[in-house]
Design an enzyme around this catalytic site. Structure first.
Site, PDB file in Angstrom:
ATOM      1  CG  ASP A   1      84.657  -0.072  29.154  1.00  0.00           C
ATOM      2  OD1 ASP A   1      84.717   0.698  30.151  1.00  0.00           O
ATOM      3  OD2 ASP A   1      83.886  -1.041  29.081  1.00  0.00           O
ATOM      4  CB  CYS A   2      87.402   1.889  23.392  1.00  0.00           C
ATOM      5  SG  CYS A   2      85.715   2.374  22.984  1.00  0.00           S
TER       6      CYS A   2
END
Ligand code: SF4
Ligand code: SF4
Lengths: 135, 396
Positions: free
Chosen positions: B139-140
């Site tokens: 996600d990051c």
């Protein structure tokens, strides 16, 4: 008397002909074969040293050219690229003719083209691609 | 009178320092005597230039947009696989890494035209390097694939970090078998056809400080044409070996781990190396100054080729049989005798280039640009609880 070292490349059709004998007989030169590589059905390569009178050498070489033999002077065949050389001396002990001379005081090498028979043994010994062969 | 490193550094700043190379010191000490020479001389420069397998570099490439996490993925620089198992943008390049499609020794002996060592040389030369990376995406760090050119001048850090360099003495390699072999010690012709050695003997750093009385963590050095530091003992550092009367090890012994800013180094002193039949490597230029703190330390630096011995080792079987020992004056003469046979010798490291490095380092110190580093901890020496441990294989 003059000496010349040349690499002869001759086509398949000439391989089984006694060219060097003709050279000796008809042009009064001495032929010393330094290295030969003949692959049947392909082309042949011969590294020779010819000695004799200058005009005879010229004529002999002209005769070879007329037959369709490609002629290269040997000096072009091995190249020592000084810029890439780190002066380790690793190649020197593999050279059979002493063409790679070591200055024992400075521990540097010098390449003596005169003595080189372009055997190529020094090439895999150099880890820095400082010697190239075109044979 | 004993000197301190701080005092020598004061002299360097004032332009009054006396520096000589490890070759020059031999004659000077012979003429003046050890005592006088140790008073007159402040620094002796030592050097080596040869293949050092255990070398590498780490770089930080910076974050792309969207960002990619290299850690856990796969990264290639110029097709050479590099290690990304750190965070998102750090990479370690190993000197002996090979592209996946390199033919290796499939047709023996392999040529090993390009690998980690050449990649490090190309980075130092400022050439553009092709980066290809794949990652699993988070996600990051959503990006899963990255293909781009990088250049040393645009990336955050580029640091040469070599876990084992500058081995104190090494074997002389020969081959008693009846077939040619291709080794990390070069091409060895059958039946004692030749002998290869690989140290710069009387110029070599650890041979001039055999008990590591000055070289330690924090010693500032010439590394790859730039400035570097000794940061630890090298791997396989083993001080507890047989030594000559003068203290010089008669076998491989001490090693050092070194670090330095790759951005300031030069491809002239970091050379990618293709060892036929063996693999790729990095040839590293290194120079180490030895502060002449007292007579004893000066005496060590006066060691000459005929006092340094190396074992002659047969590389044709895994037993590594020792056939004898020989000194470097004999090795450098070009011919030695092994088992009654005349054998030609050659070196893999460059004495001539090492001499050049010792001269450059001398210049740096004389010009006031290079102060000596005070080592904060010396390397483990004789009597320390160290031995070289082989790997004991256990059933899995
Ligand atoms: S090609 Fe052969 S003869 Fe020429 S320098 Fe190399 S090893 Fe010596
Ligand atoms: S092996 Fe290569 S680098 Fe070493 S001396 Fe010969 S040509 Fe130079």
């Amino acid at each position: 008397m003059q000496k010349r070292r040349v690499v002869l490349t001759f086509p398949y059709k000439l391989i089984d002909q006694p060219i060097t004998s003709y050279l000796v007989k008809n042009y009064d030169v001495i032929v010393n074969i330094l290295r030969a590589r003949i692959n049947p059905k392909e082309e042949g390569r011969l590294m020779i040293e010819v000695s004799g009178k200058e005009e005879n050498l010229d004529k002999g070489i002209e005769y070879l050219k007329e037959l369709g033999v490609k002629i290269q002077s040997l000096a072009q065949d091995i190249r020592w690229i000084e810029d890439r050389c780190i002066q380790c001396t690793a190649c020197s002990s593999l050279c059979p003719t002493g063409a790679i001379e070591v200055d024992r005081e400075k521990m540097t090498i010098a390449f003596n083209k005169e003595k080189c028979i372009a055997c190529g043994l020094c090439i895999p010994a150099c880890s820095y691609k400082a010697i190239e062969i075109l044979f | 009178m004993a000197k301190t490193i701080a005092e020598i550094n004061e002299k360097i700043k004032k332009g009054k320092v006396v520096v000589v190379t490890a070759e020059e010191v031999i004659d000077i000490a012979e003429k003046k005597g050890i005592k006088k020479a140790s008073q007159d001389i402040d620094v002796v420069t030592t050097a080596t230039f040869g293949p050092m397998c255990s070398s590498g570099a780490y770089i930080n490439i910076g974050h792309s947009k969207p960002a990619i996490k290299l850690g856990g993925g796969k990264t290639y620089l110029n097709d050479v696989p590099v290690y990304g198992g750190f965070a998102a943008a750090d990479i370690f390049i190993g000197a002996t890494a090979l592209p996946d499609d390199d033919p290796r020794n499939k047709i023996h002996p392999g040529e090993f035209k390009y690998g980690g060592g050449h990649l490090i040389e190309d980075l130092a030369a400022g050439k553009d390097i092709k980066l290809v990376a794949t990652a699993y995406g988070t996600d990051c760090y959503p990006r899963k694939k990255l293909e781009t050119w990088i250049n040393i001048k645009d990336i955050n850090e580029a640091v040469l970090f070599n876990p084992r360099n500058a081995c104190q003495n090494y074997n002389v390699a020969v081959n008693v078998s009846d077939k040619i072999i291709y080794t990390y010690m070069g091409i060895l012709k059958p039946k004692l056809g030749n002998a290869n050695y690989c140290t710069t003997s009387q110029l070599s750093p650890l041979i001039n400080d055999p008990y590591y009385k000055t070289i330690g963590i924090g010693t500032r050095i010439f590394l790859g044409g730039g400035v570097g530091y000794v940061v630890w003992n090298g791997t396989q550092h083993n001080p507890n070996v047989p030594r000559t009367e003068g203290g010089v090890p008669k076998t491989p012994a001490g090693t050092i781990a070194v670090v330095g800013d790759l951005k300031k180094m030069s491809p002239e002193w970091l050379r990618g190396t293709s060892i036929t039949g063996y693999g790729v490597n990095l040839t590293v230029g290194m120079g180490i100054p030895i502060p002449i703190l007292n007579e004893e330390i000066l005496r060590y630096t006066t060691v000459k080729d005929e006092e340094i011995y190396a074992p002659i080792v047969d590389y044709s079987n895994s037993e590594s049989n020792i056939l004898g020992e020989i000194n470097y004056a004999q090795l450098k003469s070009g011919k030695i005798e092994v088992r009654g046979k005349n054998v030609s010798t050659a070196s893999l490291s460059s004495y001539a280039k090492a001499k050049e490095i010792a001269g450059i380092l001398k210049e740096w110190i004389n010009s006031g640009n290079f102060l000596l580093g005070e080592s904060v901890q010396l390397l483990p020496s004789v009597g320390s609880n160290i031995s070289l441990k082989p790997l004991k294989k256990r059933p899995v």
